[in-house]
Write a protein that holds these residues in place. Structure first.
Motif, short mmCIF file in Angstrom:
data_model
loop_
_atom_site.label_atom_id
_atom_site.label_comp_id
_atom_site.label_asym_id
_atom_site.label_seq_id
_atom_site.Cartn_x
_atom_site.Cartn_y
_atom_site.Cartn_z
N VAL A 20 -17.68 8.66 2.03
CA VAL A 20 -17.94 8.86 3.23
C VAL A 20 -18.64 8.01 4.48
CG1 VAL A 20 -18.03 11.24 4.85
CG2 VAL A 20 -17.57 11.07 2.01
N LEU A 21 -17.74 6.92 5.20
CA LEU A 21 -18.26 5.89 5.92
C LEU A 21 -17.29 6.06 6.69
CD1 LEU A 21 -17.60 2.29 3.17
CD2 LEU A 21 -19.34 3.97 3.33
N ALA A 22 -18.67 5.81 8.22
CA ALA A 22 -18.84 5.78 9.30
C ALA A 22 -19.27 5.02 10.29
CB ALA A 22 -19.05 7.71 9.89
N PRO A 23 -18.55 4.36 11.12
CA PRO A 23 -19.85 3.16 11.88
C PRO A 23 -20.33 4.42 12.62
CG PRO A 23 -17.49 3.48 13.53
CD PRO A 23 -17.10 4.21 11.55
N GLU A 24 -21.35 3.79 13.41
CA GLU A 24 -22.63 4.86 13.98
C GLU A 24 -21.93 5.31 15.64
OE1 GLU A 24 -25.53 2.07 15.81
OE2 GLU A 24 -26.33 2.00 13.62
N ASN A 25 -22.30 6.83 15.36
CA ASN A 25 -21.80 7.52 16.73
C ASN A 25 -20.28 8.35 16.26
OD1 ASN A 25 -24.20 7.91 18.07
ND2 ASN A 25 -23.59 5.70 18.31
N ALA A 26 -19.23 7.54 15.38
CA ALA A 26 -17.94 8.28 15.12
C ALA A 26 -18.37 9.69 14.04
CB ALA A 26 -17.53 6.84 14.32
N PRO A 27 -17.72 10.81 14.48
CA PRO A 27 -17.60 11.82 13.74
C PRO A 27 -16.66 11.85 12.41
CG PRO A 27 -15.71 11.94 15.35
CD PRO A 27 -15.83 10.63 15.50
N ILE A 28 -17.56 12.59 11.43
CA ILE A 28 -17.67 12.68 10.08
C ILE A 28 -16.70 13.72 9.53
CG2 ILE A 28 -18.00 12.98 7.19
CD1 ILE A 28 -20.46 11.07 8.58
N ASP A 29 -15.18 13.74 8.96
CA ASP A 29 -14.39 15.23 9.10
C ASP A 29 -15.06 16.02 7.77
OD1 ASP A 29 -12.00 17.07 8.79
OD2 ASP A 29 -11.08 15.13 7.80
N PRO A 30 -15.38 17.45 8.04
CA PRO A 30 -15.82 18.21 6.47
C PRO A 30 -15.49 17.68 5.33
CG PRO A 30 -16.04 18.90 9.11
CD PRO A 30 -15.29 17.96 9.50
N THR A 31 -13.92 18.11 6.04
CA THR A 31 -13.60 18.28 4.58
C THR A 31 -13.70 16.88 3.48
OG1 THR A 31 -11.71 16.91 5.00
CG2 THR A 31 -11.94 19.55 5.66
N ALA A 32 -13.92 15.98 4.19
CA ALA A 32 -14.38 14.25 3.30
C ALA A 32 -15.47 15.58 2.10
CB ALA A 32 -14.93 13.36 3.43
N LEU A 33 -16.07 15.85 2.13
CA LEU A 33 -16.86 16.93 0.89
C LEU A 33 -16.95 17.61 0.21
CD1 LEU A 33 -19.86 17.65 4.14
CD2 LEU A 33 -19.91 15.03 2.53
N ALA A 34 -14.90 17.91 0.30
CA ALA A 34 -14.51 19.29 -0.35
C ALA A 34 -15.20 18.48 -2.11
CB ALA A 34 -13.52 18.78 -0.46
N GLY A 35 -15.65 19.69 -3.05
CA GLY A 35 -15.06 19.47 -4.60
C GLY A 35 -16.80 18.45 -4.57
#
Length: 245
Positions: A73-88
């Motif tokens: 789960v990679l994001a540039p600084e301050n870009a929002p992370i989608d909670p669904t990426a944590l599923a499972g």
């Protein structure tokens, strides 16, 4: 399952004690979920430019502890992370970088992280990921009211010591790189000023483990605890209770 808070320090071969209990829990969660081909480890990195490279290095290191099915789960600084990426997830790692940027990116996923951890998914926060585990998170700064309370190099691109809403996994404030960056004094000053109601500063290559039983410390360094005490601040330390650390 537990919350593992690591004070920083790039992993190396002598850091097994810091991470071993976490990966034992990740493996146990996967087994209980009927996962047969590697535990699903979600690794969150909020970094400009080097996220993929750091992710590859981390996965190569972590793979010595148990069979993994890693998820980036990679994001540039301050870009929002989608909670669904944590599923499972069988385990969640939130790594380090610029703490204020991690807070902005992770905020949409705070509720999901709390839900997963409450359901039994172990969490490991490293540096920024450890600081943000708190209900009230110290995200940076080196002065209070214009008075220097920590080295400027530890400022996280903030001037005044800044406390903001964190993930909310624990009720103690957490500072990191304690001895190495001199942030123990930031925690003490924030406690004395009433910005936080006490907390811990964790050294590099050291983990504080918060679970159902007593708090545990593993690794090479110390955990510094600050407690308000009638207008002053009481300080205590704890070192590793793991003979193999």
């Amino acid at each position: 399952m537990s919350i593992h808070l690591v004070g920083g320090g790039w992993p190396d071969v002598t850091d097994g004690a810091v991470y071993r209990r976490f990966f034992d829990e990740v493996e146990a969660h996967a087994v209980s979920a009927g996962v047969l081909e590697g535990a699903r480890l979600v690794v969150v990195l909020v970094r400009d430019h080097d996220g993929p490279e750091k992710y590859a290095e981390l996965v190569a290191y972590y793979s010595q502890f148990t069979q993994l099915d890693p998820v980036a789960v990679l994001a540039p600084e301050n870009a929002p992370i989608d909670p669904t990426a944590l599923a499972g997830a069988d385990g969640i790692v939130v790594w380090g970088g610029l703490t204020p940027a991690y807070r902005v990116s992770l905020e949409p996923a705070f509720l999901e992280i709390r839900r997963l951890v409450a359901s039994g998914v172990p969490y490991l926060g490293f540096s920024a990921g450890a600081a943000l585990a708190a209900e009230r998170a110290i995200v940076g700064g080196w002065r209070i009211g214009g008075v220097e309370v920590a080295p400027e190099e530890a400022n996280e691109e903030l001037d005044e010591v800044t406390v903001e809403q964190g993930i909310g996994l624990i009720d103690l404030a957490v500072d990191v790189h304690g001895t190495q960056w001199g942030t123990v004094t930031r925690l003490l000053a924030a406690t004395e000023a009433g910005a936080v109601d006490g907390g811990v500063a964790i050294d590099e290559h050291t983990a504080l483990i918060v679970g159902d039983g007593p708090l545990a410390v593993v690794g090479r360094g110390s955990v510094w605890k600050a407690t308000p005490d009638g207008g002053s601040v009481r300080v205590s330390t704890a070192g590793s209770d793991d003979p193999g650390a």
